[in-house]
Design a protein around this motif. Sequence first.
Motif, PDB file in Angstrom:
ATOM      1  N   GLY A  41       0.784  -1.221   0.000  1.00 47.85           N
ATOM      2  CA  GLY A  41       0.000   0.000   0.000  1.00 47.85           C
ATOM      3  C   GLY A  41       0.820   1.279   0.000  1.00 47.85           C
ATOM      4  N   TRP A  42       2.081   1.178  -0.373  1.00 50.95           N
ATOM      5  CA  TRP A  42       2.871   2.391  -0.561  1.00 50.95           C
ATOM      6  C   TRP A  42       3.837   2.165  -1.718  1.00 50.95           C
ATOM      7  CZ3 TRP A  42       7.981   4.050   0.798  1.00 50.95           C
ATOM      8  CH2 TRP A  42       8.795   3.066   1.328  1.00 50.95           C
ATOM      9  N   PRO A  43       4.259   3.231  -2.392  1.00 50.73           N
ATOM     10  CA  PRO A  43       4.879   3.123  -3.717  1.00 50.73           C
ATOM     11  C   PRO A  43       6.165   2.306  -3.841  1.00 50.73           C
ATOM     12  CG  PRO A  43       4.322   5.416  -3.234  1.00 50.73           C
ATOM     13  CD  PRO A  43       4.075   4.620  -1.985  1.00 50.73           C
ATOM     14  N   LEU A  44       6.964   2.176  -2.807  1.00 51.70           N
ATOM     15  CA  LEU A  44       8.278   1.553  -2.971  1.00 51.70           C
ATOM     16  C   LEU A  44       8.354   0.107  -2.512  1.00 51.70           C
ATOM     17  CD1 LEU A  44      10.543   4.530  -1.870  1.00 51.70           C
ATOM     18  CD2 LEU A  44       9.584   4.019  -4.115  1.00 51.70           C
ATOM     19  N   ARG A  50       6.482   9.880   9.573  1.00 47.49           N
ATOM     20  CA  ARG A  50       7.750   9.751  10.301  1.00 47.49           C
ATOM     21  C   ARG A  50       8.089   8.270  10.255  1.00 47.49           C
ATOM     22  NH1 ARG A  50      10.993  11.614  15.000  1.00 47.49           N
ATOM     23  NH2 ARG A  50      11.854   9.701  15.870  1.00 47.49           N
ATOM     24  N   ASP A  51       9.290   7.954   9.850  1.00 48.19           N
ATOM     25  CA  ASP A  51       9.706   6.575   9.681  1.00 48.19           C
ATOM     26  C   ASP A  51      11.013   6.340  10.421  1.00 48.19           C
ATOM     27  OD1 ASP A  51      10.182   3.975   8.717  1.00 48.19           O
ATOM     28  OD2 ASP A  51      11.036   4.707   6.842  1.00 48.19           O
ATOM     29  N   ASP A  52      10.947   5.557  11.497  1.00 46.66           N
ATOM     30  CA  ASP A  52      12.160   5.083  12.175  1.00 46.66           C
ATOM     31  C   ASP A  52      12.553   3.802  11.458  1.00 46.66           C
ATOM     32  OD1 ASP A  52      12.518   6.834  14.667  1.00 46.66           O
ATOM     33  OD2 ASP A  52      10.373   6.340  14.696  1.00 46.66           O
ATOM     34  N   TRP A  53      13.788   3.718  10.971  1.00 43.85           N
ATOM     35  CA  TRP A  53      14.173   2.622  10.094  1.00 43.85           C
ATOM     36  C   TRP A  53      15.541   2.042  10.433  1.00 43.85           C
ATOM     37  CZ3 TRP A  53      18.673   4.048   7.777  1.00 43.85           C
ATOM     38  CH2 TRP A  53      18.899   5.417   7.567  1.00 43.85           C
ATOM     39  N   VAL A  54      15.738   0.823   9.946  1.00 45.08           N
ATOM     40  CA  VAL A  54      17.043   0.151   9.977  1.00 45.08           C
ATOM     41  C   VAL A  54      17.236  -0.505   8.619  1.00 45.08           C
ATOM     42  CG1 VAL A  54      18.428  -1.693  11.003  1.00 45.08           C
ATOM     43  CG2 VAL A  54      16.905  -0.338  12.457  1.00 45.08           C
ATOM     44  N   ASP A  91       8.772   1.563   9.247  1.00 41.72           N
ATOM     45  CA  ASP A  91       7.419   1.708   9.777  1.00 41.72           C
ATOM     46  C   ASP A  91       6.444   1.632   8.606  1.00 41.72           C
ATOM     47  OD1 ASP A  91       5.024   2.371  10.960  1.00 41.72           O
ATOM     48  OD2 ASP A  91       5.858   4.017  12.139  1.00 41.72           O
ATOM     49  N   THR A  92       6.129   0.412   8.195  1.00 39.27           N
ATOM     50  CA  THR A  92       5.268   0.220   7.022  1.00 39.27           C
ATOM     51  C   THR A  92       3.885   0.815   7.236  1.00 39.27           C
ATOM     52  OG1 THR A  92       4.673  -1.997   7.786  1.00 39.27           O
ATOM     53  CG2 THR A  92       6.494  -1.823   6.215  1.00 39.27           C
ATOM     54  N   GLN A  93       3.389   0.775   8.464  1.00 44.18           N
ATOM     55  CA  GLN A  93       2.057   1.322   8.730  1.00 44.18           C
ATOM     56  C   GLN A  93       2.037   2.833   8.508  1.00 44.18           C
ATOM     57  OE1 GLN A  93       0.524   0.617  12.659  1.00 44.18           O
ATOM     58  NE2 GLN A  93      -1.562   1.130  12.062  1.00 44.18           N
ATOM     59  N   ALA A  94       3.041   3.532   8.982  1.00 40.31           N
ATOM     60  CA  ALA A  94       3.090   4.991   8.795  1.00 40.31           C
ATOM     61  C   ALA A  94       3.178   5.343   7.314  1.00 40.31           C
ATOM     62  CB  ALA A  94       4.280   5.579   9.551  1.00 40.31           C
ATOM     63  N   LEU A  95       3.963   4.599   6.559  1.00 37.13           N
ATOM     64  CA  LEU A  95       4.116   4.879   5.134  1.00 37.13           C
ATOM     65  C   LEU A  95       2.852   4.522   4.347  1.00 37.13           C
ATOM     66  CD1 LEU A  95       7.789   3.749   4.996  1.00 37.13           C
ATOM     67  CD2 LEU A  95       6.978   6.040   4.462  1.00 37.13           C
ATOM     68  N   GLN A 119      -2.225   6.401   1.585  1.00 38.32           N
ATOM     69  CA  GLN A 119      -3.632   6.083   1.364  1.00 38.32           C
ATOM     70  C   GLN A 119      -4.431   7.298   0.899  1.00 38.32           C
ATOM     71  OE1 GLN A 119      -5.567   4.496   4.804  1.00 38.32           O
ATOM     72  NE2 GLN A 119      -7.252   3.653   3.625  1.00 38.32           N
ATOM     73  N   MET A 120      -5.139   7.105  -0.193  1.00 39.84           N
ATOM     74  CA  MET A 120      -6.033   8.133  -0.703  1.00 39.84           C
ATOM     75  C   MET A 120      -7.327   8.106   0.100  1.00 39.84           C
ATOM     76  SD  MET A 120      -4.901   9.815  -3.330  1.00 39.84           S
ATOM     77  CE  MET A 120      -3.885   9.791  -4.756  1.00 39.84           C
ATOM     78  N   ASP A 121      -7.972   9.249   0.268  1.00 42.53           N
ATOM     79  CA  ASP A 121      -9.292   9.292   0.883  1.00 42.53           C
ATOM     80  C   ASP A 121     -10.283   8.622  -0.064  1.00 42.53           C
ATOM     81  OD1 ASP A 121      -8.254  10.674   3.018  1.00 42.53           O
ATOM     82  OD2 ASP A 121      -8.817  12.639   2.274  1.00 42.53           O
ATOM     83  N   VAL A 122     -11.446   8.280   0.441  1.00 44.73           N
ATOM     84  CA  VAL A 122     -12.464   7.596  -0.347  1.00 44.73           C
ATOM     85  C   VAL A 122     -12.792   8.395  -1.620  1.00 44.73           C
ATOM     86  CG1 VAL A 122     -14.863   6.782  -0.335  1.00 44.73           C
ATOM     87  CG2 VAL A 122     -13.427   6.495   1.682  1.00 44.73           C
ATOM     88  N   SER A 123     -12.745   9.703  -1.545  1.00 43.38           N
ATOM     89  CA  SER A 123     -13.058  10.539  -2.707  1.00 43.38           C
ATOM     90  C   SER A 123     -11.961  10.483  -3.769  1.00 43.38           C
ATOM     91  CB  SER A 123     -13.240  12.000  -2.265  1.00 43.38           C
ATOM     92  OG  SER A 123     -11.997  12.502  -1.791  1.00 43.38           O
TER      93      SER A 123
END
Length: 138
Positions: free
Chosen positions: A41-44, A100-104, A122-126, A131-135
């Motif tokens: 659910g995110w581009p990369l 905000r992404d804390d990463w290793v 932090d896959t959830q934050a990304l 995520q696009m809104d419903v519209s």
Amino acid sequence: MSIKENVQLVKAFFAAMGSANEHDLLALAAEDIEWIIPGEGWPLAGTHRGHAELAAVLKKASEAIEMTYPKPPEFVAQGDRVLVVGVATGKIIATNKPFRDDWVFAITVRDGKVAHIQEYIDTQALARASQMDVSGLA
């Protein structure tokens, strides 16, 4: 290569990424590099193999994400492994939503080249920022 040389190689790889210098970046990467970016659910997200896919994912990153690094990353190494620990803040361009992404990054060096990268992010934050809104609008 020594641990110190491996850390210097990884620092040079990160510098090339930061300056968007594809030539230098590819010179530091093994031909069969594998870069695993977790999540959905995110581009990369995905597994990227070889120089062509490395260049493509970095191009996609530059087009899809604005990112800053509030403090320099920490480099921890043992043998042929270098862990890079950091934090990134930014936004997903398509949604204009911040993250905000804390990463290793767990990086393996082989024959003087970056051969494997496994990101822990932090896959959830990304995904939330992607995520696009419903519209369909951000």
